[in-house]
Scaffold this motif. Structure first.
Motif, short mmCIF file in Angstrom:
data_model
loop_
_atom_site.label_atom_id
_atom_site.label_comp_id
_atom_site.label_asym_id
_atom_site.label_seq_id
_atom_site.Cartn_x
_atom_site.Cartn_y
_atom_site.Cartn_z
N ALA A 31 -10.10 -2.36 -14.09
CA ALA A 31 -11.57 -2.26 -14.11
C ALA A 31 -12.30 -3.22 -15.01
O ALA A 31 -13.37 -3.35 -14.73
CB ALA A 31 -11.49 -0.71 -15.10
N GLN A 32 -11.48 -3.75 -16.16
CA GLN A 32 -12.37 -4.65 -17.05
C GLN A 32 -12.52 -6.05 -16.09
O GLN A 32 -13.62 -6.35 -16.11
CB GLN A 32 -11.23 -5.23 -18.24
N LEU A 33 -11.63 -6.30 -15.22
CA LEU A 33 -12.00 -7.61 -14.41
C LEU A 33 -13.23 -7.07 -13.36
O LEU A 33 -13.88 -8.13 -13.28
CB LEU A 33 -10.65 -7.68 -13.62
N LEU A 34 -13.10 -6.09 -12.90
CA LEU A 34 -14.28 -5.65 -11.90
C LEU A 34 -15.58 -5.17 -12.37
O LEU A 34 -16.40 -5.00 -11.76
CB LEU A 34 -13.71 -4.57 -10.59
N PRO A 47 -4.80 2.50 -8.91
CA PRO A 47 -6.16 2.50 -8.48
C PRO A 47 -6.87 3.80 -8.81
O PRO A 47 -8.02 3.58 -8.88
CB PRO A 47 -5.83 2.67 -6.88
N LEU A 48 -6.31 4.89 -9.08
CA LEU A 48 -6.84 6.11 -9.68
C LEU A 48 -7.25 5.94 -11.01
O LEU A 48 -8.54 6.39 -11.17
CB LEU A 48 -5.80 7.36 -9.40
N ALA A 49 -6.45 5.38 -11.80
CA ALA A 49 -7.21 5.06 -13.11
C ALA A 49 -8.22 4.22 -12.88
O ALA A 49 -9.16 3.96 -13.77
CB ALA A 49 -5.75 4.74 -14.15
N PHE A 50 -7.92 3.04 -12.25
CA PHE A 50 -8.99 1.97 -12.29
C PHE A 50 -10.37 2.67 -11.79
O PHE A 50 -11.31 2.11 -12.48
CB PHE A 50 -8.60 0.92 -11.24
N LEU A 51 -10.43 3.50 -10.73
CA LEU A 51 -11.81 3.94 -10.37
C LEU A 51 -12.40 4.75 -11.63
O LEU A 51 -13.48 4.79 -11.73
CB LEU A 51 -11.66 4.97 -9.29
N PHE A 52 -11.69 5.66 -12.24
CA PHE A 52 -12.26 6.42 -13.45
C PHE A 52 -12.59 5.67 -14.52
O PHE A 52 -13.79 5.87 -14.82
CB PHE A 52 -10.95 7.44 -13.91
N ILE A 53 -11.71 4.66 -14.90
CA ILE A 53 -12.14 3.67 -15.96
C ILE A 53 -13.32 2.89 -15.84
O ILE A 53 -14.20 2.92 -16.44
CB ILE A 53 -10.65 2.76 -16.31
N LEU A 54 -13.31 2.24 -14.61
CA LEU A 54 -14.50 1.49 -14.16
C LEU A 54 -15.71 2.20 -13.92
O LEU A 54 -16.86 1.90 -14.55
CB LEU A 54 -14.49 0.87 -12.73
N ALA A 55 -15.83 3.39 -13.65
CA ALA A 55 -16.92 4.33 -13.60
C ALA A 55 -17.32 4.92 -14.91
O ALA A 55 -18.56 4.67 -15.21
CB ALA A 55 -16.60 5.84 -12.97
N ARG A 56 -16.50 5.02 -16.16
CA ARG A 56 -16.64 4.99 -17.41
C ARG A 56 -17.43 3.78 -18.13
O ARG A 56 -18.40 3.68 -18.94
CB ARG A 56 -15.58 5.64 -18.20
N MET A 57 -16.86 2.68 -17.78
CA MET A 57 -17.34 1.32 -18.20
C MET A 57 -18.70 1.04 -17.92
O MET A 57 -19.51 0.66 -18.71
CB MET A 57 -16.35 0.17 -17.66
N GLN A 58 -19.07 1.39 -16.45
CA GLN A 58 -20.46 1.03 -16.01
C GLN A 58 -21.43 2.21 -16.71
O GLN A 58 -22.82 1.88 -16.59
CB GLN A 58 -20.27 1.40 -14.60
N LEU A 116 -11.59 6.14 -24.59
CA LEU A 116 -10.34 7.02 -25.15
C LEU A 116 -10.49 8.33 -24.52
O LEU A 116 -9.33 8.90 -24.02
CB LEU A 116 -10.47 7.21 -26.67
N GLY A 117 -11.37 8.93 -24.56
CA GLY A 117 -11.75 10.17 -23.74
C GLY A 117 -11.25 10.36 -22.13
O GLY A 117 -10.16 11.01 -22.01
N ILE A 118 -11.56 9.41 -21.42
CA ILE A 118 -11.07 9.18 -20.02
C ILE A 118 -9.81 8.69 -19.96
O ILE A 118 -8.84 9.32 -19.12
CB ILE A 118 -11.98 8.22 -19.43
N LEU A 119 -9.29 7.93 -20.79
CA LEU A 119 -7.91 7.61 -21.02
C LEU A 119 -6.92 8.49 -21.12
O LEU A 119 -5.76 8.88 -20.58
CB LEU A 119 -7.65 6.26 -21.65
#
Length: 427
Positions: free
Chosen positions: A214-217, A308-319, A349-352
């Protein structure tokens, strides 16, 4: 000036609306109750009963009728034999009675004391039949010309059975035998430790890979959309396909691509059975330990397949995080690592924590991945694989249900601890 306060009590109209709302929710409540609680109740019920897979079929008497020798002329004598057996080797039958209609011309000359004959209707009272019992009832017969001419034979009329059967599955007798059996087995505690290792490291691996992906994308660059689609491949591909691909890739035989690469690069002297070798001895700085090869391989597979599931949720939170914070941090001279550690991580932290809860529960209940890769061999047997082996390989349905109850309580304790100490995030 008088202060007005909101009403403290619910009015009559609000009460009627609330009652109507509860009434409309009642069917949904019963559907959810039946879907969620009934299978759970059934599992708990079976776990306290020492039942085997074959005990699901209730005991019943089976009967076979024979007339020997076959009469050829009027006046021939024979023996009418009824062979009765209890289909269950364990459960008892009560009040076993059978009736049979004898054909015209077949006369009984010697009647068993447990039988009675009235108007060609034969009734035999067997009584109780312990599990696995077999009985033979013999009656001496004599035929007349009418029997030979009418074409109706002794077996033309099938005996009708009446009985009362015990069913250990539906009875109200309970036992802790299944739990005593699984807790007294040495392998159970090893399986529990393997389950925890697999769950904890598989969950953390998926979250860490998902976080870095997620950090990369989260930064714009050419080809980001294509890379995002490729990252989803492990999660959307059928598990049977990806598991088979990994088995071929890690094969210790001549066709194993990964082993061939390791040997070509000079990393290993020979092929390594990644999915079949239990452990290898490793010595680092004088400290020796057995490194679990197969278990580590399935943990890596678990992390790869579900990141990928973690990646999608974390990326959405980052954005959703405001870029003003990062711009201010850059002006203050914060490095990218400091921005990630002091700005991104607290926001995530919350989404993680939610992802850790979900992935922990799903991974602890995971069965198909391990079963397809190793079949639970080479030190990769988890509690869910143990449920399958107890219930279907050993045919001990009660022990399998008892292991499933242990799985439930482990996850219940984990969930309670998690909700007590998990971090809260407004986002």
């Amino acid at each position: 000036m008088a202060h007005t306060r909101p009403p403290q009590k619910i009015g009559a109209l609000a009460k009627r609306e609330m009652g109507l709302a509860y009434l409309m929710l009642l069917p949904t409540f019963f559907i959810v109750l039946s879907i969620v609680l009934l299978p759970l109740f059934a599992n708990f019920w079976i776990s306290f009963k020492p039942v085997m897979l074959g005990d699901l079929r209730a005991a019943q008497p089976l009967i076979n009728e024979q007339l020997k020798p076959r009469p050829k002329q009027a006046g021939d004598e024979g023996t009418l034999r009824y062979r009765i057996r209890n289909s269950s080797k364990k459960d008892q039958l009560y009040d076993v009675i059978f009736t049979d209609t004898l054909p015209e011309g077949l006369d009984i000359t010697s009647l068993d004391e447990s039988c009675a004959l009235a108007d060609r209707r034969l009734t035999c009272s067997i009584g109780e039949m312990p599990g696995g019992e077999r009985l033979d009832l013999t009656l001496q017969t004599k035929v007349s010309q009418l029997y030979l001419d009418n074409g109706i034979r002794a077996r033309s009329s099938k005996p009708v059975l009446a009985y009362t059967a015990e069913n250990s599955l539906t009875s109200f007798e309970f036992s802790t035998e299944n739990f005593e059996r699984i807790f007294s087995a040495d392998e159970f505690w090893h399986v529990l430790r393997v389950s925890l290792y697999y769950t904890i490291f598989g969950t953390l691996g998926a979250l860490v890979i998902g976080l870095f992906a997620a950090q990369l994308l989260n930064t714009a660059f050419k080809g980001r959309i294509i890379l995002r689609g490729l990252f989803l491949f492990p999660y959307v591909a059928p598990v049977i396909a990806v598991a088979f691909a990994w088995v071929l890739l890690l094969d210790a035989g001549p066709g194993g691509t990964f082993n061939a690469m390791l040997q070509q690069l000079g990393i290993t002297d020979g092929p390594v059975n990644f999915l079949g070798k239990r452990a290898v001895d490793v010595n680092i700085f004088g400290f020796s330990f057995a490194f679990p090869v197969a278990l580590t391989t399935v943990i890596i597979f678990e992390s790869w397949r579900y990141f990928p599931l973690a990646f999608l949720f974390i990326l959405a939170r980052m954005q959703s995080i405001s870029s003003d914070m990062y711009e201010a941090a850059e002006i203050d001279g914060a490095t990218p690592f400091q921005q990630f550690w002091y700005l991104s991580i607290p926001q995530l932290l919350g989404i993680l924590s939610i992802l850790f809860l979900l992935r922990f529960i799903w991974t602890f209940n995971k069965f198909d991945d391990i079963f397809l890769l190793t079949g639970g061999a080479a030190g990769t047997r988890t509690l869910t694989v143990d449920v399958y082996e107890q219930a279907f390989a050993v045919s001990n349905l009660g022990a399998g249900a008892a292991v499933a109850v242990v799985v439930f309580f482990v996850l219940l304790v984990f969930a309670l601890i998690f909700f007590k100490f998990s971090p809260q995030d407004d986002g």
